[in-house]
Design a protein around this motif. Structure first.
Motif, PDB file in Angstrom:
ATOM      1  N   PHE A   1       0.824  -1.202   0.000  1.00  0.00           N
ATOM      2  CA  PHE A   1       0.000   0.000   0.000  1.00  0.00           C
ATOM      3  C   PHE A   1       0.863   1.259   0.000  1.00  0.00           C
ATOM      4  CE2 PHE A   1      -2.106   3.482   2.078  1.00  0.00           C
ATOM      5  CZ  PHE A   1      -3.428   3.427   1.678  1.00  0.00           C
TER       6      PHE A   1
ATOM      7  N   ALA B   1      -6.882  -3.594   3.104  1.00  0.00           N
ATOM      8  CA  ALA B   1      -5.865  -3.837   2.075  1.00  0.00           C
ATOM      9  C   ALA B   1      -4.479  -3.374   2.523  1.00  0.00           C
ATOM     10  CB  ALA B   1      -6.254  -3.124   0.785  1.00  0.00           C
TER      11      ALA B   1
ATOM     12  N   ASP C   1      -9.314   5.105  -4.391  1.00  0.00           N
ATOM     13  CA  ASP C   1      -9.181   3.830  -3.687  1.00  0.00           C
ATOM     14  C   ASP C   1      -8.377   4.003  -2.391  1.00  0.00           C
ATOM     15  OD1 ASP C   1     -10.574   2.226  -5.586  1.00  0.00           O
ATOM     16  OD2 ASP C   1      -8.819   2.269  -6.877  1.00  0.00           O
ATOM     17  N   LEU C   2      -7.312   4.793  -2.476  1.00  0.00           N
ATOM     18  CA  LEU C   2      -6.506   5.023  -1.274  1.00  0.00           C
ATOM     19  C   LEU C   2      -7.280   5.811  -0.222  1.00  0.00           C
ATOM     20  CD1 LEU C   2      -4.270   4.262  -3.429  1.00  0.00           C
ATOM     21  CD2 LEU C   2      -2.731   5.711  -2.104  1.00  0.00           C
TER      22      LEU C   2
ATOM     23  N   LYS D   1     -11.184  -3.189   0.954  1.00  0.00           N
ATOM     24  CA  LYS D   1     -10.190  -2.146   0.710  1.00  0.00           C
ATOM     25  C   LYS D   1      -9.674  -1.546   2.012  1.00  0.00           C
ATOM     26  CE  LYS D   1     -11.576  -0.941  -3.946  1.00  0.00           C
ATOM     27  NZ  LYS D   1     -11.811   0.137  -4.931  1.00  0.00           N
TER      28      LYS D   1
ATOM     29  N   HIS E   1      -9.803   3.664   1.460  1.00  0.00           N
ATOM     30  CA  HIS E   1      -9.152   2.807   2.447  1.00  0.00           C
ATOM     31  C   HIS E   1      -9.025   3.535   3.782  1.00  0.00           C
ATOM     32  CE1 HIS E   1      -5.539   1.419   4.598  1.00  0.00           C
ATOM     33  NE2 HIS E   1      -5.781   0.222   4.090  1.00  0.00           N
TER      34      HIS E   1
ATOM     35  N   LEU F   1      -6.437  -3.644  -2.917  1.00  0.00           N
ATOM     36  CA  LEU F   1      -6.777  -2.231  -2.982  1.00  0.00           C
ATOM     37  C   LEU F   1      -7.400  -1.848  -4.318  1.00  0.00           C
ATOM     38  CD1 LEU F   1      -6.492   0.480  -1.429  1.00  0.00           C
ATOM     39  CD2 LEU F   1      -4.290   0.769  -2.598  1.00  0.00           C
TER      40      LEU F   1
END
Length: 224
Positions: free
Chosen positions: A14, A81, A46-47, A78, A50, A87
């Motif tokens: 990540f 992840a 996506d980050l 996610k 998360h 992710l």
């Protein structure tokens, strides 16, 4: 498209993914397997999802949870992840080198994505195209557009270049001339409309007779 593509693998951590996005000043990247086939895409969204999901999970441990939906399950995955594999968003929405800019733009709009990995006939990564790349085609000069429209129209109709007069003003194409069939006039306008950088097409073409005989356009993708 850009051929030098920043990409991750399923096992990429990540933190490394976040660093790749930051260092290269990009908002997303494709994830590939050992054969360079695109298996997913990671975006800044996506980050952020998360991190947001983690805050919700750890900040509301004792809050009664709503019914688990598919999107909730995806978010939960996610949130946990630690690598690109969990992710990323899958399947990846992709394009091929044969796609016209107009087609790529349509795909982006329909799927709500900002980038398209470009893959070959074996789904291997060969490039990437972004919204910025698509917008740059409208910076083409009128003369560049005129030459390409002339080439594609005359090739598609199989007629000499002098038969169709092509004028371009601020990206707006005007076609003039006389063709044998109405089908040919309609086909010429469709071909011109698929040329990258064309804003609009005005057809002043005339025809001698009407024909219902089907013709295929040379250079028009079957995806349209």
């Amino acid at each position: 498209m850009t051929q030098e593509v920043v990409r991750a693998e399923g096992e990429t951590p990540f933190k490394v993914v976040a660093r790749m996005l930051s260092d290269n000043r990009i908002s997303g990247l494709p994830v590939v397997d050992d054969e360079e086939k695109v298996v997913g895409v990671i975006s800044e969204t996506d980050l952020l999802q998360h991190q947001t999901q983690q805050v919700e999970d750890y900040g509301h441990r004792h809050v009664r949870r709503p019914k688990v939906t598919r999107s909730a399950r995806t978010a939960a995955v996610k949130a946990r992840a630690t690598t690109a594999d969990h992710l990323m968003t899958r399947p990846a929405i992709t394009a091929t080198p044969e796609h016209y800019v107009t087609e790529a733009a349509r795909i982006m709009r329909e799927h709500g994505v900002e980038r398209l990995p470009v893959v070959d006939d074996k789904d291997r990564l060969v490039g990437i195209v972004t919204r910025g790349d698509l917008l740059r085609v409208f910076l083409r000069t009128d003369e560049e557009i005129r030459r390409e429209v002339t080439r594609r129209v005359t090739m598609g109709l199989d007629v000499p270049r002098y038969v169709v007069d092509v004028r371009v003003d601020a990206g707006v194409v005007t076609l003039r001339g006389q063709l044998e069939r109405r089908d040919d006039a309609e086909l010429a306008a469709r071909i011109a409309g698929h040329v990258d950088g064309v804003v609009a097409v005005t057809s002043r073409l005339t025809h001698r007779r009407t024909s219902t005989r089907a013709r295929s356009a040379v250079g028009i993708s079957s995806h349209v």
